[in-house]
Design a protein around this motif. Structure first.
Motif, mmCIF file in Angstrom:
data_model
loop_
_atom_site.group_PDB
_atom_site.id
_atom_site.type_symbol
_atom_site.label_atom_id
_atom_site.label_comp_id
_atom_site.label_asym_id
_atom_site.label_seq_id
_atom_site.Cartn_x
_atom_site.Cartn_y
_atom_site.Cartn_z
ATOM 1 N N ARG A 126 -22.429 29.142 31.813
ATOM 2 C CA ARG A 126 -23.880 28.931 31.825
ATOM 3 C C ARG A 126 -24.539 29.644 33.000
ATOM 4 N NH1 ARG A 126 -24.580 22.478 30.329
ATOM 5 N NH2 ARG A 126 -23.454 22.562 28.339
ATOM 6 N N LEU A 127 -23.875 29.605 34.159
ATOM 7 C CA LEU A 127 -24.408 30.305 35.328
ATOM 8 C C LEU A 127 -24.437 31.815 35.092
ATOM 9 C CD1 LEU A 127 -22.660 28.298 38.190
ATOM 10 C CD2 LEU A 127 -25.131 28.412 37.771
ATOM 11 N N GLU A 128 -23.384 32.339 34.498
ATOM 12 C CA GLU A 128 -23.338 33.777 34.201
ATOM 13 C C GLU A 128 -24.425 34.167 33.211
ATOM 14 O OE1 GLU A 128 -19.242 34.289 33.028
ATOM 15 O OE2 GLU A 128 -18.630 34.811 35.076
ATOM 16 N N ALA A 129 -24.667 33.317 32.227
ATOM 17 C CA ALA A 129 -25.725 33.597 31.251
ATOM 18 C C ALA A 129 -27.093 33.617 31.919
ATOM 19 C CB ALA A 129 -25.693 32.566 30.125
ATOM 20 N N LEU A 130 -27.281 32.742 32.886
ATOM 21 C CA LEU A 130 -28.547 32.693 33.616
ATOM 22 C C LEU A 130 -28.670 33.873 34.577
ATOM 23 C CD1 LEU A 130 -31.109 31.000 34.049
ATOM 24 C CD2 LEU A 130 -29.850 29.693 35.770
ATOM 25 N N ARG A 131 -27.556 34.236 35.203
ATOM 26 C CA ARG A 131 -27.567 35.341 36.177
ATOM 27 C C ARG A 131 -27.623 36.705 35.501
ATOM 28 N NH1 ARG A 131 -28.426 39.007 38.740
ATOM 29 N NH2 ARG A 131 -27.479 39.717 40.676
ATOM 30 N N TYR A 132 -26.894 36.856 34.397
ATOM 31 C CA TYR A 132 -26.791 38.142 33.700
ATOM 32 C C TYR A 132 -27.227 37.995 32.238
ATOM 33 C CZ TYR A 132 -23.665 38.865 37.698
ATOM 34 O OH TYR A 132 -23.124 38.929 38.946
ATOM 35 N N PRO A 133 -28.488 37.741 31.977
ATOM 36 C CA PRO A 133 -28.914 37.473 30.592
ATOM 37 C C PRO A 133 -28.707 38.664 29.652
ATOM 38 C CG PRO A 133 -30.815 37.657 32.040
ATOM 39 C CD PRO A 133 -29.601 37.665 32.911
ATOM 40 N N LEU A 134 -28.929 39.874 30.115
ATOM 41 C CA LEU A 134 -28.763 41.038 29.242
ATOM 42 C C LEU A 134 -27.294 41.263 28.896
ATOM 43 C CD1 LEU A 134 -31.340 43.508 30.841
ATOM 44 C CD2 LEU A 134 -31.606 42.085 28.797
ATOM 45 N N TRP A 135 -26.424 41.146 29.897
ATOM 46 C CA TRP A 135 -24.993 41.317 29.644
ATOM 47 C C TRP A 135 -24.478 40.210 28.728
ATOM 48 C CZ3 TRP A 135 -20.887 43.484 28.385
ATOM 49 C CH2 TRP A 135 -19.644 42.890 28.512
ATOM 50 N N THR A 136 -24.937 39.002 28.939
ATOM 51 C CA THR A 136 -24.498 37.880 28.109
ATOM 52 C C THR A 136 -24.886 38.112 26.649
ATOM 53 O OG1 THR A 136 -24.677 36.373 29.988
ATOM 54 C CG2 THR A 136 -24.658 35.380 27.802
ATOM 55 N N ALA A 137 -26.099 38.575 26.421
ATOM 56 C CA ALA A 137 -26.543 38.841 25.049
ATOM 57 C C ALA A 137 -25.737 39.974 24.422
ATOM 58 C CB ALA A 137 -28.031 39.179 25.040
ATOM 59 N N LYS A 138 -25.480 41.017 25.191
ATOM 60 C CA LYS A 138 -24.688 42.147 24.687
ATOM 61 C C LYS A 138 -23.269 41.690 24.366
ATOM 62 C CE LYS A 138 -24.936 46.430 26.322
ATOM 63 N NZ LYS A 138 -24.998 47.531 25.369
#
Length: 142
Positions: free
Chosen positions: A65-77
């Protein structure tokens, strides 16, 4: 710093995982101009602490969840790439692996066969799914 670090420690994470989580919380806190505790509240740390199950599994979810918040574009990709790779595996039996953080322009395809006939079937299925491979490569290029 000890307030939010104490919350993280309640998950009993390993040292490197804890360090990564602290970095994520700190980066998000600075970027968004909110306290580290507010970052943990935003990602539902208290919910994860109260959730049944192994604390390290819950900590992994917290980091995700923290990574998704920190890196939203990478998480979506990454989600799009994983969905395409899962589709390819389901339809052809071929596993696609992309470079870490999608750095690069190639994908590795792995197939397991027990016979020459199995190879023929896998290659035919892969040929039918070449549009999926193209989508993976396009996603890597963007």
């Amino acid at each position: 710093m000890t307030g939010y670090a104490d919350i993280l420690d309640r998950f009993n994470p390993k040292k490197n995982a804890r360090t990564h989580a602290v970095e994520l919380v700190t980066d998000i806190s600075r970027r968004d101009g909110i306290s580290p505790e507010a970052v943990l509240e935003k990602v539902g740390a208290s919910e994860l602490l109260a959730r049944p199950g192994h604390s390290l599994e819950n900590f992994d979810e917290l980091v995700k969840r923290l990574e998704a918040l920190r890196y939203p574009l990478w998480t979506a990709k990454k989600e799009r790439l994983n969905a395409l790779c899962a589709r390819l595996a389901a339809k052809s039996g071929v596993t696609a692996t992309y470079p870490s953080f999608a750095e690069g322009d190639t994908v590795t395809l792995t197939l397991k066969v027990k016979s020459a006939a199995d190879l023929t079937d896998r290659l035919a299925a892969l040929d039918r799914e070449k549009d999926t491979v193209e989508k993976i490569l396009k996603e890597l290029g963007e």
